[in-house]
Design a protein around this motif. Structure first.
Motif, PDB file in Angstrom:
ATOM      1  N   SER A   1       4.393  -5.129  11.418  1.00 22.04           N
ATOM      2  CA  SER A   1       3.086  -4.277  10.781  1.00 22.04           C
ATOM      3  C   SER A   1       2.035  -5.019   9.701  1.00 22.04           C
ATOM      4  CB  SER A   1       3.637  -3.295   9.493  1.00 22.04           C
ATOM      5  OG  SER A   1       4.708  -2.431  10.065  1.00 22.04           O
TER       6      SER A   1
ATOM      7  N   LEU B   1      -8.797   2.551  10.115  1.00 21.19           N
ATOM      8  CA  LEU B   1      -7.145   2.755  10.558  1.00 21.19           C
ATOM      9  C   LEU B   1      -6.431   2.496  11.220  1.00 21.19           C
ATOM     10  CD1 LEU B   1      -8.063   7.001  10.818  1.00 21.19           C
ATOM     11  CD2 LEU B   1      -6.886   5.907   8.975  1.00 21.19           C
ATOM     12  N   VAL B   2      -5.356   2.173  10.298  1.00 17.83           N
ATOM     13  CA  VAL B   2      -4.541   0.906  11.144  1.00 17.83           C
ATOM     14  C   VAL B   2      -3.510   2.031  11.026  1.00 17.83           C
ATOM     15  CG1 VAL B   2      -3.104  -1.210  11.159  1.00 17.83           C
ATOM     16  CG2 VAL B   2      -5.784  -0.383   9.866  1.00 17.83           C
ATOM     17  N   ASP B   3      -3.218   2.006  13.048  1.00 18.76           N
ATOM     18  CA  ASP B   3      -1.384   3.090  12.689  1.00 18.76           C
ATOM     19  C   ASP B   3      -0.443   1.635  13.405  1.00 18.76           C
ATOM     20  OD1 ASP B   3      -2.110   5.768  12.533  1.00 18.76           O
ATOM     21  OD2 ASP B   3      -2.872   5.434  14.746  1.00 18.76           O
TER      22      ASP B   3
ATOM     23  N   ALA C   1       3.171   5.158   8.257  1.00 16.47           N
ATOM     24  CA  ALA C   1       3.063   4.295   9.550  1.00 16.47           C
ATOM     25  C   ALA C   1       1.511   4.418   9.556  1.00 16.47           C
ATOM     26  CB  ALA C   1       4.242   3.993  10.447  1.00 16.47           C
ATOM     27  N   ARG C   2       0.853   4.928   8.725  1.00 19.59           N
ATOM     28  CA  ARG C   2      -0.442   4.842   8.716  1.00 19.59           C
ATOM     29  C   ARG C   2      -1.540   4.536   7.709  1.00 19.59           C
ATOM     30  NH1 ARG C   2      -4.560   9.066  11.821  1.00 19.59           N
ATOM     31  NH2 ARG C   2      -4.586   7.701  13.451  1.00 19.59           N
ATOM     32  N   VAL C   3      -1.890   3.856   7.680  1.00 17.46           N
ATOM     33  CA  VAL C   3      -2.586   2.774   6.664  1.00 17.46           C
ATOM     34  C   VAL C   3      -4.312   2.549   6.335  1.00 17.46           C
ATOM     35  CG1 VAL C   3      -3.405   0.192   5.384  1.00 17.46           C
ATOM     36  CG2 VAL C   3      -0.972   0.966   6.304  1.00 17.46           C
ATOM     37  N   MET C   4      -5.211   2.938   5.948  1.00 19.13           N
ATOM     38  CA  MET C   4      -6.701   2.540   5.401  1.00 19.13           C
ATOM     39  C   MET C   4      -7.237   1.130   5.229  1.00 19.13           C
ATOM     40  SD  MET C   4      -9.698   3.975   5.492  1.00 19.13           S
ATOM     41  CE  MET C   4     -10.008   5.943   5.562  1.00 19.13           C
TER      42      MET C   4
ATOM     43  N   THR D   1      -6.854  -5.724  12.771  1.00 18.67           N
ATOM     44  CA  THR D   1      -7.152  -4.766  12.218  1.00 18.67           C
ATOM     45  C   THR D   1      -8.734  -5.583  11.936  1.00 18.67           C
ATOM     46  OG1 THR D   1      -6.100  -3.429  13.060  1.00 18.67           O
ATOM     47  CG2 THR D   1      -7.742  -2.677  12.396  1.00 18.67           C
TER      48      THR D   1
ATOM     49  N   ALA E   1      -0.215   7.677   5.319  1.00 17.69           N
ATOM     50  CA  ALA E   1       0.858   8.432   5.756  1.00 17.69           C
ATOM     51  C   ALA E   1       2.036   6.866   6.147  1.00 17.69           C
ATOM     52  CB  ALA E   1       0.713   8.628   7.325  1.00 17.69           C
TER      53      ALA E   1
END
Length: 338
Positions: A210, A161-163, A144-147, A217, A142
């Motif tokens: 970010s 998962l990274v927000d 602002a969402r990264v795997m 993470t 998404a």
């Protein structure tokens, strides 16, 4: 020190007892083995072996059986382990080559070891602490969402998962992915933190928060004390050896249910040679009637985990040691090629 002849008598007793499950008498020994001496001499040798604690007499029998001390000397003085046949080696290769990922490799290895040795098989997953980084992947799920996907040299995959605090553009993500991999691929986990410390400074001020969250993470994943995982198989094999466990098989089964016990049983992965622990050498009381044969495996010269088998002390040690070592070698080759 035992004389070579008495050692030969002890070897014959161990081989016969393992093969027949019956206590061994001097008459049977002289009939089955070319010991080159009379039954009276063999009886005398057996009396000395008994006095020195290498064999004992089960209360109901005229024959003798090896003690833990007898098995230990037998194993320590083994000149060779039993090699696998060509057919067995091909079967191992074909079976393990079909594995699709690390979980499948471990599951197949457990089944294979249990079938080959007819004992309980234990395989430890490759440890993260001894791994190196093969690849880091970053996928936008998404704005602002990264795997984050971390892949190790042993094929182990960790996903997080990274927000992010703000949307992360595909260009920034691609740039971070490239810079990260150029610095960390092939490095041990413990070497990574200082290598990525200054990475955020190479990005625009708006993107730095970010980037920092993604890196934080990654570092958490590297240092996390991920629980060591173990797979167990072939427990039903123990039921074939009911009479080898003096009272009941239950304490053995209970001990095998404890992950901590299993990890201790296998020992440190850095000890990559074949280790044999016999009877009372096992620290856990429930396993005092068992023997454990274990060996390290890995994708290079260094072991990253252990595998092994647990069975009664009345075990075919040369055959079991040969099988465990051969399987470890094949698993190491598969990890190296994967």
């Amino acid at each position: 020190m035992l004389s070579e002849r008495r050692l030969e008598v002890l070897r014959a007793i161990v081989q016969d007892y393992v093969g027949t499950e019956e206590p061994v008498g001097s008459k049977a020994l002289t009939e089955r083995h070319a010991l080159g001496v009379s039954p009276a001499t063999v009886r005398n040798d057996m009396a000395v072996l008994e006095d020195e604690g290498y064999i004992q007499q089960p209360h109901t029998s005229a024959g003798r059986v090896p003690t833990d001390k007898g098995y230990r000397l037998f194993v320590d003085r083994l000149t060779s382990v039993k090699p696998l046949s060509g057919a067995e080696r091909r079967a191992i290769g074909n079976f393990l080559d079909g594995a699709v990922d690390l979980d499948d490799v471990v599951a197949r290895t457990v089944r294979l070891l249990a079938q080959l040795t007819r004992q309980v098989a234990i395989v430890q997953y490759p440890s993260l602490t001894r791994s190196t980084v093969r690849h880091v992947e970053l996928l936008a799920l998404a704005p602002a969402r990264v795997m984050l996907v971390l892949i190790t040299d042993t094929g182990r995959v960790e996903q997080r998962l990274v927000d992010a605090p703000a949307p992360v553009g595909e260009t920034v993500l691609a740039d971070l992915r490239a810079r990260l991999n150029s610095r960390v691929v092939g490095r041990r986990f413990s070497d990574v933190p200082p290598l990525v410390q200054e990475l955020p400074e190479g990005f625009e001020p708006d993107d730095r928060p970010s980037v920092q969250v993604v890196l934080a993470t990654l570092l958490e994943t590297l240092v996390e004390e991920t629980e060591e995982r173990i797979m167990l198989g072939g427990t039903a094999n123990l039921t074939r050896f009911g009479h080898d466990f003096p009272l009941t098989i239950r304490p053995v089964l209970e001990a095998l249910e404890e992950q901590v016990v299993l990890l201790k049983l296998l020992g440190e992965a850095k000890d990559s040679g074949v280790t044999v622990r016999i009877g009372h050498e096992n620290f856990h009381e429930g396993l005092n009637s068992t023997s454990v044969v274990s060996v390290g495996y890995g994708s290079g010269d260094e072991a990253v985990a252990k595998l092994g088998v647990v069975g009664p002390t009345r075990m075919d040690y040369p055959g079991t040691m040969g099988a465990v070592r051969a399987v470890a070698r094949y698993v190491g080759q598969i990890l190296a090629e994967s």
